[in-house]
Design an enzyme around this catalytic site. Structure first.
Site, PDB file in Angstrom:
ATOM      1  N   LYS A  13       0.824  -1.220   0.000  1.00 24.40           N
ATOM      2  CA  LYS A  13       0.000   0.000   0.000  1.00 24.40           C
ATOM      3  C   LYS A  13       0.856   1.267   0.000  1.00 24.40           C
ATOM      4  O   LYS A  13       0.606   2.196  -0.747  1.00 24.40           O
ATOM      5  CB  LYS A  13      -0.887   0.060   1.261  1.00 24.40           C
ATOM      6  N   ARG A  88      -9.620   1.873   8.737  1.00 27.93           N
ATOM      7  CA  ARG A  88      -9.318   0.471   8.985  1.00 27.93           C
ATOM      8  C   ARG A  88     -10.487  -0.261   9.610  1.00 27.93           C
ATOM      9  O   ARG A  88     -10.373  -1.455   9.908  1.00 27.93           O
ATOM     10  CB  ARG A  88      -8.161   0.381   9.976  1.00 27.93           C
ATOM     11  N   ARG A 127      10.839  -6.480   5.068  1.00 28.17           N
ATOM     12  CA  ARG A 127      10.663  -5.032   4.911  1.00 28.17           C
ATOM     13  C   ARG A 127      11.643  -4.266   5.799  1.00 28.17           C
ATOM     14  O   ARG A 127      11.891  -4.648   6.929  1.00 28.17           O
ATOM     15  CB  ARG A 127       9.211  -4.695   5.294  1.00 28.17           C
ATOM     16  N   ARG A 162      10.976  -2.421  11.331  1.00 23.59           N
ATOM     17  CA  ARG A 162       9.989  -1.896  12.272  1.00 23.59           C
ATOM     18  C   ARG A 162       9.807  -2.868  13.424  1.00 23.59           C
ATOM     19  O   ARG A 162       9.805  -4.078  13.213  1.00 23.59           O
ATOM     20  CB  ARG A 162       8.646  -1.724  11.560  1.00 23.59           C
ATOM     21  N   ARG A 174      -1.871  -8.482  13.763  1.00 25.32           N
ATOM     22  CA  ARG A 174      -2.255  -7.475  12.772  1.00 25.32           C
ATOM     23  C   ARG A 174      -3.013  -8.115  11.607  1.00 25.32           C
ATOM     24  O   ARG A 174      -3.976  -7.538  11.106  1.00 25.32           O
ATOM     25  CB  ARG A 174      -1.014  -6.733  12.263  1.00 25.32           C
TER      26      ARG A 174
END
Ligand code: ADP
Ligand code: ZN
Length: 222
Positions: A13, A88, A127, A162, A174
């Protein structure tokens, strides 16, 4: 033009939003980035939000909705925004419709990214993000690594993983929350007639940049 990015974690995204934002000149607003900036600066909002984020839970609407509402009043948002990470939940989507309606605006396009589950987990683990809060570039050590390992191509700051991406429990949580709370938004926006679903996957050789290129062409063609 108001665009919303929808899709589970790791679907790209942020990448797609960033590319479209750069091309059509409307700002990308990422609630996750705003929270992370506040956490790194240890603002009251950041300290409060971190209690939820570190566990992989959603930050409550009482914090999130006013934060977004305020951000939408900034000068750079006057021609529209690309929202990445908001809404969300159905409640947030309804609030957003109200906020936009007050300004005589609406959600014009929802880009819903889908990626096979096996690829998603892998992408979250690989990531990396730039530690410079003014830059926030994201990389993937497998798919698009920086030229120099551990260093941001754009600004030279160190890259890091992260905190919520390195904790398997937070990742699982999540993804569960996404299924339960966020995925109903697909139908919500389908009903509004603004949904556009795109598959991003290595298996079909279609990545975020391909999606962004197609969408920018269409927006410009209009
Ligand atoms: P991801 O999509 O990988 O979860 P984000 O950067 O979008 O990452 O968000 C990081 C965290 O910030 C989320 O796990 C959640 O705790 C919080 N967050 C971001 N956006 C929202 C939102 N709209 N409502 C509630 N919490 C949010
Ligand atoms: Zn950087």
């Amino acid at each position: 033009m108001n665009i919303i990015m929808l899709g589970a974690q790791g679907t790209g995204k942020g990448t797609v939003a960033g590319l479209i934002s750069g091309e059509i000149g409307i700002p990308q607003i990422s609630t996750g980035d705003i929270f992370r900036k506040n956490i790194s600066e240890q603002t009251p909002l950041g300290i409060e939000a971190d209690k939820y984020i570190s566990k992989g839970n959603l930050v409550p609407d009482e914090i999130t909705v006013p934060m977004v509402k305020d951000r939408l009043t900034w000068e750079d948002a006057k021609n529209g925004v690309i929202l990445d990470g908001f809404p969300r939940t159905i409640e947030q989507a309804e609030k957003l419709d109200e906020i936009l309606a007050e300004k005589g605006e609406k959600v014009d396009l929802v880009i819903n990214l889908t990626t096979p589950k096996e690829e998603i987990i892998d992408r979250m683990l690989t990531r990396r993000v730039c530690t410079n809060q003014e830059c926030k570039a994201t990389y993937n050590i497998k798919l698009h690594p920086p030229v120099k390992e551990g260093i941001c191509d754009k600004c030279g700051a160190p890259l890091k993983q992260r905190a919520d991406d390195s904790d398997p429990e937070a990742i699982k949580r999540r993804l569960e929350i996404y299924e339960e709370k966020t995925s109903p938004l697909v139908q919500y926006y389908e009903k509004q007639g603004v949904l556009r679903t795109e598959t991003v996957s290595l298996s079909i050789n279609r990545m975020g940049k391909d999606v962004a290129t197609d969408i920018v062409k269409e927006i410009r063609g209009k």
